[in-house]
Design an enzyme around this catalytic site. Structure first.
Site, mmCIF file in Angstrom:
data_model
loop_
_atom_site.group_PDB
_atom_site.id
_atom_site.type_symbol
_atom_site.label_atom_id
_atom_site.label_comp_id
_atom_site.label_asym_id
_atom_site.label_seq_id
_atom_site.Cartn_x
_atom_site.Cartn_y
_atom_site.Cartn_z
ATOM 1 N N GLY A 42 -14.759 -20.702 -7.273
ATOM 2 C CA GLY A 42 -13.382 -21.161 -7.342
ATOM 3 C C GLY A 42 -13.002 -21.912 -6.091
ATOM 4 O O GLY A 42 -13.865 -22.404 -5.364
ATOM 5 N N LEU A 53 -18.652 -12.874 -8.442
ATOM 6 C CA LEU A 53 -19.514 -14.051 -8.456
ATOM 7 C C LEU A 53 -18.844 -15.190 -9.228
ATOM 8 O O LEU A 53 -19.506 -15.956 -9.906
ATOM 9 C CB LEU A 53 -20.875 -13.711 -9.084
ATOM 10 N N VAL A 82 0.827 -1.198 0.000
ATOM 11 C CA VAL A 82 0.000 0.000 0.000
ATOM 12 C C VAL A 82 0.868 1.258 0.000
ATOM 13 O O VAL A 82 0.618 2.201 -0.758
ATOM 14 C CB VAL A 82 -0.966 -0.012 1.203
ATOM 15 N N THR A 127 -0.314 -4.529 8.987
ATOM 16 C CA THR A 127 -1.152 -4.923 10.127
ATOM 17 C C THR A 127 -1.479 -6.400 9.974
ATOM 18 O O THR A 127 -2.616 -6.766 9.676
ATOM 19 C CB THR A 127 -2.463 -4.124 10.177
ATOM 20 N N CYS A 131 -5.442 -9.749 2.028
ATOM 21 C CA CYS A 131 -6.471 -8.876 2.601
ATOM 22 C C CYS A 131 -7.710 -9.606 3.090
ATOM 23 O O CYS A 131 -8.064 -9.522 4.257
ATOM 24 C CB CYS A 131 -6.895 -7.834 1.582
ATOM 25 N N LEU A 169 -7.134 -0.539 -3.100
ATOM 26 C CA LEU A 169 -6.524 -1.077 -4.322
ATOM 27 C C LEU A 169 -6.415 -2.598 -4.291
ATOM 28 O O LEU A 169 -6.339 -3.210 -3.235
ATOM 29 C CB LEU A 169 -5.150 -0.455 -4.545
ATOM 30 N N GLU A 185 -7.376 2.327 1.990
ATOM 31 C CA GLU A 185 -7.010 2.123 0.597
ATOM 32 C C GLU A 185 -7.702 0.868 0.083
ATOM 33 O O GLU A 185 -7.709 -0.146 0.751
ATOM 34 C CB GLU A 185 -5.484 1.991 0.504
#
Lengths: 434, 439
Positions: B256, B253, B11, B86, B263, B153, B151
């Protein structure tokens, strides 16, 4: 169109409005007689005018006799009810199967039979089997075409759908259904062709997902209250994410109505029958079930913990605005919990009080919001009818014994309410705003 | 604006480089001397499309610098971004905030004037309050409003996402801080990305709630995929039918092998823990975490089933190791529990990934790493597609069949049309597609 319930009546009227020749069939003679007199048995904006116009134009008629219309039809829609079966929550397919048998006996010439009722995966196979057994000579294709309309906006939804799902692998069947929906197709509503079982599953999966979305934000609302965040802001922030979208992120007292609870339960049961656990959907159902009664504890908390001998005014009974539908409405478990805890309940709803009287006999029904609020210790907003969004708050406060408002739909602003001297609690907004 | 970015991880590096690219003057600060030296030589420590070029350009233009010297960087800045890691704390899954608090203390000690302190790291609700308390207790006389600016991304598309966000969330009630943040993001705002101002705690929660919702969406469709397999429906069409509903939307959707990455697993778990701490359990999110944990290993059973139930002495070729394409990140990748389960069941595993093998070698044992997909498939009893890298989407199926011992494909990303694969002589098994299509 077999069945003149919600889906049957709206679909039939809209198809006729496209220019098709539609006969709606129902066994209920008094219902058919009423429809012939131009009386609409459900509350749905604009439906009466649509029915009237198409009856007048001779495109829409009502009958109790199934044989004649079916034998002449290019397509027969099965739109009978599929209530939750008592005891186990499975969809009750008795009416669907009975309709299939009766239709099979009446068929003449090539006909597409389309299940529009929400039916569990595999029902199309059953319908086809029943028809082949009942009338082996019939030239018939069975397709699935689930309906996604919302009560209260049914006509708009029917005429401007996000998509039309057609489940059949048969080319002739696809052609007939495409012709029926051609006017919508020209309006750019995408037609999606797929297998029958897949089409059946789409309806359940879509409703179960929306139920999940609503329940997700309800749980976030509880956390927001505890953690000092504002769920309205959180919903806006996550809804701006294009992968999530802003719809169905309104925290409230839990989902109800004739579709979401029934369809999520039926999907869970279907999955169990195939030895699969849909654990998320199961969690959603359990959380939602507990939530409705928990809202009564919220009311008690706003009154210092006890409801004994308190008078509570409930605004809104229907499961959502613009409908008179009380099925699985959050108001019912909420009100019974209020009564259980010793409160006296007064209620007002613009449309659903006649339906509510059967479910909730021990409360006092009022003529309008202000009459309802009279001498009440707290006012609880359960359904976000437009007429509850701009109440004369000064007048309301003057009527009430104590100025306490519990707003389960977050239609008011906490700072405004505080300014006017209300003790105000809502869903998922920080307690310190009280 | 002069910006100090504390932490040159994913990040921090992407944000720092992109903010410099807007014209701001950015210094990225990291404790890791080696990393800083490498960045100053013009090398990029992570695999991310476009990032290397942007760093190089902005270093050349002297808008972007890397340093270990926090003091000089932070003391001169208009805004200091805290973008340190974190990680999930070992043992309990809570977010480990020790780096955030250490950074806050260090920043506080060097501030000289009004400075906006921005937490960009994903931090639990209430962390901003704690950062503010730390700064106040260190430096009573400096005005330093603390802002939350999460963030959003995605790895693999990080530069694009940073420059074309769905929204910019800024959590603060301080007007001066808002002004500074507005100035920093002005170039994006002109690009029509909405800036959403809210309070700090709501901003912190938005980040977790977004990720937890997306994790829920994926896991929902994964469970629907399992049901589809059993009842003879096609989950691809179910997802399409659902996704056409505007209230649902087509994104996230894709069924898998379960979600992974740095994250979603971490954030979903941390949110569930935070909620427990507030005595407000999030039962849906807890269920999602649990279902997803079980799913990854269950994929090995799927491979075994495709081979008749037994993996003993079978050779399995695994294509794709990273948690998604266009990254070298293997954190919480489904490939890892899948591969260990394949080995537990007695299978031999060969693997190929275009970018993730270096990192995978540090985690996986007894895996034979190969130079390309065909070498990986040589003599294999089954090929398992775990990550949908573009280069796996159009494999030469005839060539693949010719090199394999047994032509079986288990496609955990549904990137092939079953009939096409079957026509080439394969046994094929996807996710959530009727078994009748498989054989």
């Amino acid at each position: 169109m077999i069945g003149t319930g919600y889906v049957g009546l709206v679909s039939g009227a809209c198809f006729a409005d496209f220019g098709h020749q539609v006969v709606c069939v129902d066994k209920d003679e008094s219902k058919i007689a009423a429809l012939r007199r131009g009386e609409i048995p459900i509350f749905e904006p604009d439906l009466d005018r649509l029915v009237e116009a198409n009856v007048k134009a001779n495109r829409l008629s009502f009958t109790t006799e199934l044989k004649g219309p079916v034998s002449e039809a290019d397509a027969v829609f099965i739109a009978v009810g599929t209530p939750s079966r008592r005891g186990d929550g499975h969809a009750d397919l008795t009416y669907v199967h009975a309709a299939a048998r009766e239709i099979a006996r009446a068929l003449a010439g090539f006909t597409v039979v389309i299940t529009k009722s929400t039916v569990p995966v595999g029902t199309g196979d059953d319908v086809e089997r029943i028809m082949r057994e009942t009338n082996p000579a019939a030239d018939v294709v069975v397709a699935s075409n689930p309906e996604f309309l919302r009560e209260g906006a049914a006509i708009r939804d029917f005429k401007h759908p996000d998509r039309i799902v057609v489940g059949t692998d048969d080319e002739r069947g696809r052609k007939v259904v495409a012709e029926i929906y051609r006017p919508l197709y020209l309006n750019q509503a995408p037609i999606m062709y797929t297998g029958r079982r897949t089409a059946e599953l789409i309806k359940y999966a879509a409703n179960a997902f929306l139920a999940t979305k609503v329940t997700f934000i309800n749980e976030i609302a509880d956390l927001a209250e505890r953690a000092g965040a504002d769920v309205q802001e959180v919903a806006r922030g996550i809804g701006l994410d294009n992968r999530i979208g802003a719809k169905f992120l309104h925290a409230g007292p839990g989902f109800g109505g004739s579709c979401f609870p029934k369809d999520t339960r039926a999907l869970v049961k279907t999955a169990h029958d195939y030895d699969v656990s849909l654990r998320i959907v199961e969690a959603v159902l359990a959380v939602n079930e507990m939530r409705k009664r928990a809202m009564a504890r919220k009311v008690a908390a706003a009154l210092g913990g006890s409801l004994r001998s308190k008078t509570i005014a409930v605004l809104g009974l229907a499961f959502k605005p613009n409908t008179d539908d009380m099925r699985e409405a959050p108001s019912i478990p909420l009100i019974t919990a209020l009564l259980d805890q010793g409160a006296t309940v007064r209620a007002y709803d613009p449309e659903s009080m006649h339906q509510a009287r059967g479910e909730l006999p021990n409360i006092q029904y009022c003529d309008d919001a202000y009459a309802c609020a009279k001498a009440a210790d707290a006012l609880v907003i359960v359904t976000e009818w437009e007429q509850f969004r701009a109440l004369d708050l000064k007048r309301l406060k003057a009527e009430m014994a104590r100025p306490v408002v519990v707003d389960l739909r977050n239609v008011y602003r906490p700072d405004e309410m505080a300014e006017l001297g209300f003790t105000y609690d809502s869903v998922g907004r920080p307690q310190q705003l009280l | 604006m002069r910006i100090s970015m504390i932490g040159a991880g994913y990040v921090g590096l992407v944000s720092g480089a992109c903010l410099a690219d807007f014209g701001h003057e950015v210094t990225c600060v990291d404790n890791d001397e080696e990393k800083v030296a490498l960045l100053n030589r013009g090398e990029t420590p992570i695999y991310e499309p476009q990032l290397g070029q942007i760093i190089a350009d902005n270093v050349t233009e002297e808008r972007l610098r890397f340093t270990t010297d926090l003091k000089t960087s932070a003391s001169k800045a208009d805004a200091v971004f805290i973008a340190v890691g974190t990680p999930s704390r070992r043992g309990d899954g809570h977010a480990d905030l020790s780096y955030v608090y250490a950074a806050a203390r260090e920043v506080a000690s060097v501030l000289t004037d009004f400075t906006v302190v921005v937490t960009k790291s994903t931090v639990p609700v209430g962390t901003g309050d704690e950062v503010e308390r730390i700064i106040r207790s260190e430096r009573k006389n400096i005005e330093a409003p603390v802002v939350s600016n999460p963030e959003f991304l995605r790895e693999g598309a990080a530069v694009y996402d940073f420059k074309h966000p769905d929204r910019i969330v800024i959590g603060t009630n301080d007007d001066r801080a808002r002004e500074v943040m507005n100035e920093i993001y002005r170039p994006l705002h002109l690009n029509a990305s909405p800036i959403m101002y809210t309070d700090r705690r709501s901003a912190e929660l938005i980040k977790y709630a977004s990720n937890a919702f997306l994790a829920t969406k994926i896991t929902f469709v994964n469970e629907i995929a399992d049901l589809s397999e059993k009842i003879g429906a096609n989950v691809q069409d179910v997802a399409r039918g659902m996704g056409l509903d505007k209230r649902i939307g087509p994104k996230f959707l894709h069924p898998g092998p379960g979600f992974g990455g740095s994250c979603f697993p971490k954030d979903a778990l941390a949110l569930a823990k935070t909620a427990r701490d507030h005595e407000s359990p999030l039962r849906i999110v807890e269920t999602v975490v649990d279902v997803n944990d079980h799913r990854k290993r269950a994929m090995a059973k799927k491979v075994a089933a495709a081979l008749g139930g037994n993996l003993r002495d079978k050779t399995i070729a695994v294509l794709g190791l990273t948690f998604k394409p266009n990254t070298d990140d293997i954190r919480e990748a489904p490939s890892i529990p899948l591969i260990t389960a394949l080995q537990d069941f007695g299978g031999r595993v060969r693997a190929y990934d275009p970018a993730g093998m270096e990192r995978a070698k540090q985690v996986l044992q007894n895996v034979e790493f190969c130079a390309n997909a065909y070498e990986c498939a040589a003599d294999a009893d089954a090929v398992v597609i775990v990550t949908e890298w573009d280069q796996f989407r159009a494999l030469d199926l005839k060539r693949l069949a010719a090199v394999m011992a047994c032509p079986v494909i288990v496609d955990l990303r549904n990137i092939y049309a079953p009939d096409e694969v079957i026509r080439n002589g394969f046994l094929y098994n996807g996710v959530g597609r009727p078994l009748s299509l498989s054989y």
